[in-house]
Design an enzyme around this catalytic site. Structure first.
Site, PDB file in Angstrom:
ATOM      1  N   ASP A 181     -22.195 -92.526 -24.444  1.00 31.26           N
ATOM      2  CA  ASP A 181     -21.402 -91.539 -25.188  1.00 31.26           C
ATOM      3  C   ASP A 181     -21.378 -90.210 -24.449  1.00 31.26           C
ATOM      4  O   ASP A 181     -20.327 -89.570 -24.314  1.00 31.26           O
ATOM      5  CB  ASP A 181     -22.007 -91.324 -26.575  1.00 31.26           C
ATOM      6  CG  ASP A 181     -21.581 -92.372 -27.583  1.00 31.26           C
ATOM      7  OD1 ASP A 181     -20.496 -92.953 -27.407  1.00 31.26           O
ATOM      8  OD2 ASP A 181     -22.331 -92.615 -28.532  1.00 31.26           O
ATOM      9  N   MET A 182     -22.535 -89.765 -23.985  1.00 31.63           N
ATOM     10  CA  MET A 182     -22.617 -88.453 -23.354  1.00 31.63           C
ATOM     11  C   MET A 182     -21.893 -88.425 -22.012  1.00 31.63           C
ATOM     12  O   MET A 182     -21.155 -87.475 -21.712  1.00 31.63           O
ATOM     13  CB  MET A 182     -24.074 -88.044 -23.208  1.00 31.63           C
ATOM     14  CG  MET A 182     -24.742 -87.792 -24.555  1.00 31.63           C
ATOM     15  SD  MET A 182     -26.408 -87.115 -24.441  1.00 31.63           S
ATOM     16  CE  MET A 182     -27.323 -88.550 -23.893  1.00 31.63           C
TER      17      MET A 182
END
Length: 418
Positions: A181-182
């Site tokens: 996600d990051m």
């Protein structure tokens, strides 16, 4: 509060690279919000649009401090929140107007959902050719899984990342934070920044897109390249570097430390430090390739010497010799470390309800100054009134929208619809 904390400075901040750029952020959870937090750090005005029914889903995710989701707080610094009924005709008209007034629209719905909401990217860019529409999905816009929901750990598993993480091939392990996600958010922010630069020259916006699966595959680096070029399937190496040796976690008299030897000079320095000059020219360890082949025996030989002294002494000696090294910390130890403290990574901000929040700033610095946290993570609808006023709505129009339940306001004494 620990000594890594500092209070948000007062006064006017210097002009930032994205000052004047307005971003309408329709994303939720982590990948999209991570991108817009970084862009806010760089000066963009980020208007976070949330559903009137509970807002960003991460507001309900632990860990909690009282009623505040620390998951939400960790990725929504620097933003304004407006709460809108996405499903009403009036709400969708409002979203269209807000998008038309933005430079960038960010979303992480399944492919096609944005159009179903009345915000078809092509129609938006026909109406405003300079608009940038940026999207992050689970699996991309083509293929049999394009319409499937994608989550971080699913991407970690499907990309091969988990297969090279963990103690051995029988125990594939996820990374301890939602790394995909990051990274997807970082890639999306990079794409948006590039599109803004491109628009400056052409006058035209772009559609920028990435996905969790694409981002996860990109992280394969030399592991993926090794398979593509040789057909050999990489396997996990536990806490050892998959290629270099000695490079990994080593036992000492008290606690383990990380030692990373990256060249021949460092190798010979390490042998001298552990008082084992015979290792430097041992036929099994004479080259980096040989050291990798005989990793287990080399690790045992080094640890037999490293166990004679505590970690603190080895860390000091290794750093003096310019050999990369460090301890394995808990987060409590990490935030208490003198080096971390000197970076001023933690800033204390004040939420709308007056509660203090120690918050990590972004990792970037410009002109030798770290980028500040410019605003605390917002409560749901905290900035609805300010955003609508900035969009040119009159007081009567704003009141009518609130009374009709199209928008929600909070933090200014205005009626909050149930």
């Amino acid at each position: 509060m620990n000594d890594t904390s500092r209070t948000l400075p007062s006064g006017h901040a210097p002009r930032l690279p994205l000052d004047g750029v307005r971003i309408l952020d329709l994303s939720r959870a982590l990948a999209g919000p991570w991108a817009t937090a970084l862009l806010s750090d760089l000066g963009a005005e980020v208007v976070k649009v949330e559903s009137i029914s509970g807002g960003d889903s991460s507001r309900s995710w632990p860990p909690f401090e009282g009623e505040h989701s620390l998951y939400f707080d960790s990725t929504n610094r620097g933003k304004s929140s407006i709460a809108v009924d996405f499903y009403s005709a009036e709400g969708r008209r409002l979203l269209w107007d807000l998008a038309a007034g933005a430079d960038v629209v960010v979303e992480n719905f399944r492919p096609g959902v944005l159009s179903e909401m009345g915000l078809d990217p092509d129609a938006l860019r026909d109406a405003k050719p300079g608009l940038i529409v940026a999207s992050v999905s689970g699996f991309g816009t083509s293929g049999p899984l394009a319409q499937s929901a994608g989550l971080d750990q699913v991407a970690q598993g499907m990309s091969g990342l988990m297969s090279v993480t963990g103690p051995d091939a029988d125990h594939p392990t996820r990374v301890g934070v939602p790394i995909i996600d990051m990274v997807s958010g970082i890639y999306l922010a990079l794409g948006i920044a590039a599109a803004l630069v491109g628009r400056h020259g052409s006058g035209h916006g772009s559609q920028v897109a990435t996905s969790l699966l694409e981002s996860a595959l990109s992280l394969s680096a030399f592991q993926g390249q090794a398979y593509l070029s040789t057909g050999r399937v990489p396997t996990p190496q536990g806490n050892n570097h998959p290629v270099l040796s000695p490079y990994g976690v080593f036992a000492t008299e008290d606690i383990p430390i990380i030692i990373a030897v990256g060249n021949e000079r460092q190798w010979r320095q390490l042998c001298a430090l552990v008082e084992a000059p015979d290792l430097a020219d041992h036929p099994d360890y004479r080259t980096g390739a040989l050291r990798g082949q005989h990793r287990a025996a080399l690790t045992a030989a080094l640890e037999a010497r490293l166990r004679r002294r505590p970690a603190s002494q080895w860390l000091a000696a290794l750093r003096d010799a310019k050999i990369p090294t460090g301890p394995i910390y808990t987060y409590a130890q990490a935030f208490a470390d003198e080096q971390v403290s000197s970076l001023g990574m933690v800033t204390t901000v004040e939420r709308a309800d007056g509660s203090p929040l120690p918050l990590l700033r972004g990792p970037l610095s410009l002109d030798r100054a770290p980028l500040p946290v410019r605003k605390a993570p917002p409560s749901l609808g905290e900035d609805t009134r300010a955003v609508l006023e900035g969009a040119g709505l009159t007081e009567d129009q704003i009141t009518a929208l609130a009374d009709a339940g199209v928008v929600r306001m909070a933090g200014d004494g205005t009626r909050v619809p149930a």
